[in-house]
Design an enzyme around this catalytic site. Structure first.
Site, short mmCIF file in Angstrom:
data_model
loop_
_atom_site.label_atom_id
_atom_site.label_comp_id
_atom_site.label_asym_id
_atom_site.label_seq_id
_atom_site.Cartn_x
_atom_site.Cartn_y
_atom_site.Cartn_z
N GLY A 34 37.46 36.46 37.18
CA GLY A 34 38.49 35.87 36.33
C GLY A 34 39.84 36.56 36.37
O GLY A 34 40.61 36.43 35.41
N THR A 42 38.45 29.40 40.15
CA THR A 42 37.43 30.42 39.99
C THR A 42 37.70 31.57 40.96
O THR A 42 38.50 31.44 41.88
CB THR A 42 36.02 29.82 40.23
OG1 THR A 42 35.03 30.83 40.02
CG2 THR A 42 35.88 29.29 41.65
N CYS A 43 37.05 32.70 40.72
CA CYS A 43 37.13 33.83 41.65
C CYS A 43 35.85 34.65 41.45
O CYS A 43 34.78 34.07 41.40
CB CYS A 43 38.40 34.65 41.43
SG CYS A 43 38.64 35.27 39.76
N ALA A 44 35.96 35.96 41.32
CA ALA A 44 34.76 36.75 41.09
C ALA A 44 34.58 37.09 39.60
O ALA A 44 33.49 36.96 39.07
CB ALA A 44 34.80 38.04 41.92
#
Length: 246
Positions: free
Chosen positions: A238, A234-236
């Site tokens: 994608g 995950t990140c902010a």
């Protein structure tokens, strides 16, 4: 060319592409080839929308696709992942991207052919057309959606308690720890409970080329992640999670 920048960076990927690019490269608009039904940025589009956009770019299932970006190793993995999740394995990321291409002294395209401009615009129009339920031109690219490569919010919420998968966050440590504000307004700081952090900049060296495999393994192991176990990234929004996926 899959260059993309955060809104606060004041860089225009489309403008940069028109001024300088690898000769013959097309422009893939990450924000344009996206889900048109959500306010969230550049979410994965519908299969038929992706197929229509890629077909408009002139790409077929027989083609080998090489993706690069203007930072070196940043947004190109996102487009690599998009092709893979939609069934196309003949896709690679150029190590070091456009900066490495320039530093190596290779030829640079400094004018943008009308055909390339038209194809990029046609790709965005094709996405819009697909979301309006209209039939675009016959698709030359056929998709095969790999559901196992994408998790829903509900799956992630369930995993917080079940802990069946290791969840790894690609954002920088300050944002992960909640001591740095998120660059997008209205987004809370911190991370999903139980998540571990492997900041995406640690995957590459100073020249923005990917680290050797053994060094990459150590980065994950030092963060307490077993590469033998299942991992969700995950990140902010994608983009940088795809760097870890690669």
């Amino acid at each position: 060319d899959a260059s993309w920048y955060m809104p606060h960076e004041s860089r225009d990927a489309w403008q940069e592409y028109q001024v300088a690019h690898i000769p013959g490269a097309l422009y893939f608009d990450i924000d344009g080839i996206s889900d048109r039904t959500t306010h969230l940025p550049h979410m994965l589009p519908l299969e038929e929308a992706f197929a229509a956009a890629v077909s408009a770019l002139g790409i077929s299932n027989h083609d080998k696709v090489i993706v690069y970006d203007g930072k070196g190793f940043y947004s190109a993995p996102r487009v690599w992942w998009m092709f893979r999740i939609l069934g196309h394995d003949k896709v690679w990321v150029l190590d070091g991207g456009f900066p490495q291409w320039q530093a190596s002294g290779f030829n640079i395209g400094s004018s943008c052919p009308d055909d390339a401009v038209l194809k990029s615009k046609a790709a965005n129009i094709a996405v819009e057309t697909a979301y309006n339920g209209e039939l675009a031109n016959a698709a030359t690219f056929q998709t095969e959606f790999r559901h196992q490569l994408l998790w829903t919010l509900e799956k992630v919420k369930h995993n917080v308690a079940a802990k069946a998968h290791q969840v790894v966050d690609a954002r920088v440590k300050g944002r992960f720890d909640g001591v740095m504000p998120e660059p997008r307004e209205g987004v809370r700081s911190g991370h999903i409970p139980g998540t571990k952090c492997v900041p995406f900049p640690e995957m590459s060296d100073g020249a923005q080329t990917l680290l050797p495999a053994d060094e990459l393994s150590k980065k994950f192991e030092q963060a307490g992640i077993s590469l033998d176990g299942p991992i969700v990234l995950t990140c902010a929004s994608g983009v940088t999670a795809c760097i870890l996926a690669l």
